[in-house]
Design a protein around this motif. Structure first.
Motif, short mmCIF file in Angstrom:
data_model
loop_
_atom_site.label_atom_id
_atom_site.label_comp_id
_atom_site.label_asym_id
_atom_site.label_seq_id
_atom_site.Cartn_x
_atom_site.Cartn_y
_atom_site.Cartn_z
N TYR A 1 42.21 31.56 50.71
CA TYR A 1 41.45 31.33 49.39
C TYR A 1 41.35 32.72 48.63
O TYR A 1 41.49 32.60 47.14
N GLY A 2 41.37 33.87 49.28
CA GLY A 2 41.54 35.18 48.33
C GLY A 2 42.72 35.27 47.73
O GLY A 2 42.95 35.58 46.51
N TYR A 3 43.89 34.87 48.15
CA TYR A 3 45.31 34.88 47.73
C TYR A 3 45.12 33.77 46.43
O TYR A 3 45.90 34.29 45.39
N CYS A 4 44.62 32.50 46.84
CA CYS A 4 44.45 31.68 45.61
C CYS A 4 43.57 32.37 44.40
O CYS A 4 44.04 32.09 43.19
N ALA A 5 42.60 32.98 44.59
CA ALA A 5 41.67 33.61 43.59
C ALA A 5 42.25 34.55 42.94
O ALA A 5 42.12 34.66 41.63
N ALA A 6 43.06 35.28 43.60
CA ALA A 6 43.67 36.45 42.95
C ALA A 6 44.86 36.20 41.80
O ALA A 6 44.99 36.98 41.05
N SER A 7 45.14 34.91 42.08
CA SER A 7 46.34 34.55 41.04
C SER A 7 45.70 34.04 39.96
O SER A 7 46.41 33.93 38.71
N ARG A 8 44.49 33.92 39.83
CA ARG A 8 43.78 33.47 38.40
C ARG A 8 42.75 34.29 37.98
O ARG A 8 42.29 33.92 36.63
N ILE A 9 42.03 34.96 38.70
CA ILE A 9 40.72 35.45 38.20
C ILE A 9 41.04 36.49 36.96
O ILE A 9 40.14 36.37 35.94
N ASP A 10 42.03 37.21 36.96
CA ASP A 10 42.29 38.07 35.83
C ASP A 10 42.40 37.27 34.64
O ASP A 10 41.98 37.72 33.25
N ALA A 11 43.20 36.37 34.36
CA ALA A 11 43.36 35.48 33.26
C ALA A 11 41.90 34.77 33.00
O ALA A 11 41.86 34.59 31.55
N LEU A 12 41.24 34.27 34.02
CA LEU A 12 39.91 33.57 33.46
C LEU A 12 39.13 34.60 32.93
O LEU A 12 38.53 34.30 31.81
N ALA A 13 38.99 36.06 33.42
CA ALA A 13 38.12 37.08 32.83
C ALA A 13 38.58 37.10 31.36
O ALA A 13 37.67 37.33 30.60
N ALA A 14 39.97 37.18 31.20
CA ALA A 14 40.37 37.73 29.77
C ALA A 14 39.89 36.65 28.79
O ALA A 14 39.61 36.94 27.54
N ARG A 15 39.83 35.51 29.22
CA ARG A 15 39.41 34.26 28.21
C ARG A 15 38.07 34.48 27.90
O ARG A 15 37.58 34.05 26.64
N HIS A 16 37.10 35.34 28.64
CA HIS A 16 35.75 35.43 28.18
C HIS A 16 35.38 36.90 27.97
O HIS A 16 34.39 37.06 27.72
N GLY A 17 36.63 37.59 27.51
CA GLY A 17 36.20 38.95 27.20
C GLY A 17 35.65 39.88 28.31
O GLY A 17 34.96 40.92 27.93
N ARG A 18 36.12 39.70 29.65
CA ARG A 18 35.70 40.48 30.66
C ARG A 18 36.91 41.28 31.27
O ARG A 18 37.94 40.75 31.41
N VAL A 19 36.31 42.20 32.02
CA VAL A 19 37.20 42.81 32.89
C VAL A 19 36.80 42.55 34.41
O VAL A 19 35.54 42.19 34.72
N VAL A 20 37.99 42.64 35.30
CA VAL A 20 37.77 42.43 36.76
C VAL A 20 38.03 43.84 37.55
O VAL A 20 38.94 44.32 37.33
N HIS A 21 37.07 43.84 38.12
CA HIS A 21 36.93 45.19 39.34
C HIS A 21 37.48 44.54 40.59
O HIS A 21 36.60 43.86 41.13
N TRP A 22 38.68 44.69 41.37
CA TRP A 22 38.91 44.16 42.32
C TRP A 22 38.37 45.10 43.59
O TRP A 22 38.33 46.15 43.06
N ARG A 23 37.83 44.43 44.52
CA ARG A 23 37.06 45.22 45.58
C ARG A 23 37.61 44.62 46.77
O ARG A 23 37.25 43.65 47.43
N THR A 24 38.36 45.28 47.68
CA THR A 24 38.58 44.78 49.07
C THR A 24 37.39 45.42 50.10
O THR A 24 36.99 46.35 49.68
N PHE A 25 37.24 44.53 51.10
CA PHE A 25 36.41 44.92 52.12
C PHE A 25 36.86 44.31 53.31
O PHE A 25 37.44 43.52 53.44
N ASN A 26 35.91 44.79 54.46
CA ASN A 26 36.72 44.52 55.77
C ASN A 26 36.03 43.36 56.40
O ASN A 26 34.68 43.33 56.68
N MET A 27 36.48 42.02 55.94
CA MET A 27 35.84 40.74 56.37
C MET A 27 35.42 40.32 57.93
O MET A 27 34.48 40.27 58.12
N ARG A 28 36.55 41.02 58.65
CA ARG A 28 36.29 40.95 60.11
C ARG A 28 34.85 41.78 60.50
O ARG A 28 34.30 41.43 61.39
N SER A 29 34.76 42.85 59.91
CA SER A 29 33.69 43.50 60.35
C SER A 29 32.48 42.91 59.80
O SER A 29 31.30 42.89 60.45
N VAL A 30 32.28 42.42 58.73
CA VAL A 30 31.12 41.46 58.21
C VAL A 30 30.89 40.37 58.94
O VAL A 30 29.78 40.04 59.41
#
Length: 208
Positions: free
Chosen positions: A21-50
């Protein structure tokens, strides 16, 4: 107008490489943000630890009763709906720690290069059946994304690399993140790639 764009809150995009699902989101989030004058800060984290330390999950979601069969059906159709290729490696065999650490090393130097690297890792794992566990495999993907692999290899097994990922995972938890992908704008959290239309509507209307 330019002043308003500069003051717009960024979108924090939290993800782990193990998530389709992260793969899917990564394909579109920057274009979505650009449409609304936003920047995106990508942030990895360890999901298995969570999963282990916060959610109390002792096995992957796809191995759970009822949820497992659902995810087995939902993931391929979701990826197809996003129009992405899907020929994944084994999630059980994938240990993304080296890739997660490499992301932060690159992000400190050039966030755009870090994004390119992150996307290359996702492509390799979800579309090419590659399981980039080892530092050499991660460095090779970084080189394919236009990064210098040498400094990455030197960094990956250092105490700082491990500590940095731990800090970023703790920061994600402190921000209220418990799943991947998660988008945060101000105090608003949106979890899941299927929340992208809701996030866009929320941005378009300036909140609800």
């Amino acid at each position: 107008m330019r002043q308003e764009v500069a003051m717009a809150e960024p979108i924090d995009f939290y993800f782990d490489f193990i998530s389709p699902y992260g793969y899917c989101a990564a394909s579109r989030i920057d274009a979505l943000a650009a449409r609304h004058g936003r920047v995106v800060h990508w942030r990895t984290f360890n999901m298995r630890s969570v999963n282990a330390t916060v959610l109390g999950a002792d096995r992957p979601l796809f191995q759970l009763p009822l949820k497992g069969p659902y995810f087995s059906q939902d993931v391929p159709r979701t990826v197809k709906w996003f129009g992405l290729p899907y020929s994944p490696g084994s999630v059980l065999e994938f240990n993304p720690l080296a890739a997660l650490r490499a992301f932060w090393f690159l992000n400190d130097q050039n966030p755009e290069q870090a994004k390119a690297f992150a996307w290359r890792v996702m492509q390799a794992f979800f579309a090419e059946k590659t399981v980039p566990n080892e530092p050499l495999a991660v460095a090779s993907l970084a080189e394919e994304a236009g990064c210098d692999p040498g400094p990455i290899l030197a960094y990956l097994e250092t105490p700082e690399a491990k500590a940095r990922l731990k800090r970023e995972t703790e920061a994600a938890i402190a921000a209220g993140v418990w799943g991947t992908p998660t988008f945060k704008v101000g105090d608003q959290l949106f979890w899941g790639c299927d929340r992208l239309p809701m996030l866009e509507d929320w941005l378009a209307r300036g909140g609800w």
